[in-house]
Design an enzyme around this catalytic site. Structure first.
Site, PDB file in Angstrom:
ATOM      1  N   ASP A 170       1.547   2.634   3.462  1.00  0.00           N
ATOM      2  CA  ASP A 170       0.728   3.843   3.302  1.00  0.00           C
ATOM      3  C   ASP A 170       1.610   5.086   3.347  1.00  0.00           C
ATOM      4  OD1 ASP A 170      -1.574   5.246   2.750  1.00  0.00           O
ATOM      5  OD2 ASP A 170      -2.292   5.267   4.817  1.00  0.00           O
ATOM      6  N   LYS A 219      -9.590  -0.024  -5.718  1.00  0.00           N
ATOM      7  CA  LYS A 219      -9.561   0.654  -4.423  1.00  0.00           C
ATOM      8  C   LYS A 219     -10.887   1.351  -4.144  1.00  0.00           C
ATOM      9  CE  LYS A 219      -7.849   2.366  -0.648  1.00  0.00           C
ATOM     10  NZ  LYS A 219      -6.681   3.134  -0.273  1.00  0.00           N
ATOM     11  N   HIS A 273     -10.476   1.453   1.946  1.00  0.00           N
ATOM     12  CA  HIS A 273     -10.208   2.422   3.010  1.00  0.00           C
ATOM     13  C   HIS A 273     -11.412   2.304   3.940  1.00  0.00           C
ATOM     14  CE1 HIS A 273      -8.524   6.264   4.664  1.00  0.00           C
ATOM     15  NE2 HIS A 273      -9.690   6.157   5.265  1.00  0.00           N
ATOM     16  N   HIS A 310       1.648   5.360  -1.688  1.00  0.00           N
ATOM     17  CA  HIS A 310       1.321   6.548  -2.483  1.00  0.00           C
ATOM     18  C   HIS A 310       2.611   7.114  -3.058  1.00  0.00           C
ATOM     19  CE1 HIS A 310      -2.820   6.799  -0.893  1.00  0.00           C
ATOM     20  NE2 HIS A 310      -2.259   6.250   0.175  1.00  0.00           N
ATOM     21  N   HIS A 365       0.876  -1.201   0.000  1.00  0.00           N
ATOM     22  CA  HIS A 365       0.000   0.000   0.000  1.00  0.00           C
ATOM     23  C   HIS A 365       0.901   1.234   0.000  1.00  0.00           C
ATOM     24  CE1 HIS A 365      -3.842   2.140   1.342  1.00  0.00           C
ATOM     25  NE2 HIS A 365      -2.921   3.090   1.207  1.00  0.00           N
ATOM     26  N   HIS A 384      -4.578  -0.513   5.864  1.00  0.00           N
ATOM     27  CA  HIS A 384      -4.085   0.251   7.024  1.00  0.00           C
ATOM     28  C   HIS A 384      -5.005   0.182   8.245  1.00  0.00           C
ATOM     29  CE1 HIS A 384      -6.774   3.066   5.081  1.00  0.00           C
ATOM     30  NE2 HIS A 384      -5.902   3.474   4.201  1.00  0.00           N
TER      31      HIS A 384
HETATM   32  O1  DOR Z   1      -3.038   9.507   5.741  1.00  0.00           O
HETATM   33  C1  DOR Z   1      -3.402   9.211   4.627  1.00  0.00           C
HETATM   34  N1  DOR Z   1      -2.857   9.766   3.526  1.00  0.00           N
HETATM   35  N2  DOR Z   1      -4.400   8.341   4.490  1.00  0.00           N
HETATM   36  C2  DOR Z   1      -4.947   8.077   3.305  1.00  0.00           C
HETATM   37  O2  DOR Z   1      -5.866   7.305   3.269  1.00  0.00           O
HETATM   38  C3  DOR Z   1      -4.498   8.775   2.088  1.00  0.00           C
HETATM   39  C4  DOR Z   1      -3.142   9.263   2.222  1.00  0.00           C
HETATM   40  C5  DOR Z   1      -2.761  10.291   1.164  1.00  0.00           C
HETATM   41  O3  DOR Z   1      -3.012  10.034  -0.014  1.00  0.00           O
HETATM   42  O4  DOR Z   1      -2.191  11.318   1.523  1.00  0.00           O
HETATM   43 ZN    ZN Z   2      -3.225   5.120   1.559  1.00  0.00          ZN
END
Ligand code: DOR
Ligand code: ZN
Length: 355
Positions: free
Chosen positions: A253, A99, A136, A16, A14, A174
């Site tokens: 995450d 997702k 989520h 980003h 997971h 998460h």
């Molecule tokens: O803390 C987070 N940041 N939780 C999420 O679900 C998305 C992520 C983000 O994309 O910044």
């Molecule tokens: Zn995330």
């Protein structure tokens, strides 16, 4: 005495990576330590079809050129997602999951799902095709306390969905509560059949509690979603990660935001953990006298859930005699991005020659 630990190369289920200058700045930090990662689709605009996912994947490969790193993609589910898109995603070996963001739950979730009943045809097509749903898991009702949103999601959305569509494979992303740990554990006895429910756990949720965010001053760099809970919940997450149970696996995450976005009257959610994730994780397992359990959690269980082989290459971690230094911020497009500091001594780091 310096100790070393060599494990199968870990994966991040997971992640980003963003796009543009941020992608270029952060992707190598993950590719240095992890063999594979599952990339989240919450770009602006979101990655809602296979063509956009493939194009994004090419940009990730360009940002990690020359590195031994395999990005797997996800598709962002909306109430308008076409069944054809689900079928094409299921047929594409580079796409691992769809997702589900409840609309308004987190960063760039405005195009997410308002009413789960509106996406039942898509979820049925996924169940049919064996394409997992990554959720989520938080309700977004304004009158539900933010610390209760995960449990409410389990009770009001997830459990009814699993009863309605038992064949749908789901990953609770998460997880932050003992309620989620208990729900996953109770889901079924482990057997040789394919798992239908799994959960990722982040490094930061294994280390921080809500006190880190709020006690002795407000610390925006610890703010993420789902928000960290009290210590009993963190302890349940640690127990799950250490247990070896194949339904629990690591997803950082890691979610970089410029400091200007974090340090504001309405700061955004997300913690940039990628460069320190493996050292921090080793510390959590070591502190529990369970360093031998690390490999299952970070290198084996997730691959098993996604029916992928375990990486053949390895990663070596070193335990130093003195705590390692806090990592300074990185820079992306002229902006600083603070790296996660768990506010405790970390003795472990990745051996540079296996990066
Ligand atoms: O803390 C987070 N940041 N939780 C999420 O679900 C998305 C992520 C983000 O994309 O910044
Ligand atoms: Zn995330």
């Amino acid at each position: 005495m310096t100790t070393t630990l060599t494990i199968r190369r870990p994966d991040d289920w997971h992640l980003h990576l963003r796009d543009g200058a941020m992608l270029a700045a952060v992707a190598p930090d993950t590719a240095r330590h992890f063999g594979r990662a599952m990339i989240m689709p919450n770009l602006v605009p979101p990655v809602t079809d296979v063509a956009a996912a493939s194009a994004y994947r090419q940009r990730i490969l360009a940002a990690t050129k020359g590195m031994d790193f395999m990005p797997y993609m996800t598709i962002y589910l909306t109430e308008d997602t076409q069944i054809e898109t689900i079928k094409a995603a299921a047929a594409d070996a580079m796409i691992l999951a769809v997702k589900l963001y409840p609309a308004g739950a987190t960063t760039n979730s405005a195009s997410g799902v308002r009413d789960i009943n509106k996406v039942m045809p898509q979820l049925e097509a996924m169940a049919e095709a064996g394409l997992p749903l990554a959720v989520h898991g938080e309700v977004t009702d304004a009158d539900v306390d933010i610390f209760d949103r995960e449990k409410q999601f389990i009770d009001k959305v997830l459990d009814p969905l699993r009863r309605r569509l038992p064949q749908l494979r789901i990953v609770m992303e998460h997880i932050t509560t003992s309620d989620a740990v208990d729900y996953v554990r109770a889901s079924r006895d482990q057997s040789s059949e394919e798992l239908t429910l799994g959960a990722t756990i982040t490094v930061h949720h294994l280390m921080i509690t809500r006190n880190h965010i709020l006690a002795g001053g407000i610390r925006p760099h610890y703010y993420c979603l789902p928000v960290a809970k009290r210590n009993t919940h963190r302890d349940a997450l640690i127990a799950a990660a250490l247990s070896g149970d194949s339904r629990f696996f690591m997803g950082t995450d890691s979610a970089p935001h410029p400091d200007s976005g974090k340090l504001s009257p309405c700061g955004c959610a997300g913690i940039y953990t990628a460069p320190v994730a493996m050292g921090c994780l080793a510390q959590v397992f070591d502190d529990a006298n369970s360093i031998d359990a690390l490999e299952r959690f970070v290198s084996i269980n997730g691959a098993g859930f996604y029916n992928l082989p375990i990486n053949s290459s390895t990663l070596t971690l070193i335990r130093h005699n003195a705590p390692i230094d806090i990592m300074p911020p990185i820079h992306a497009g002229g902006e600083a991005v603070t790296v996660f500091d768990p506010m405790r001594s970390i003795y472990w780091s990745v051996a540079p020659d296996t990066e």
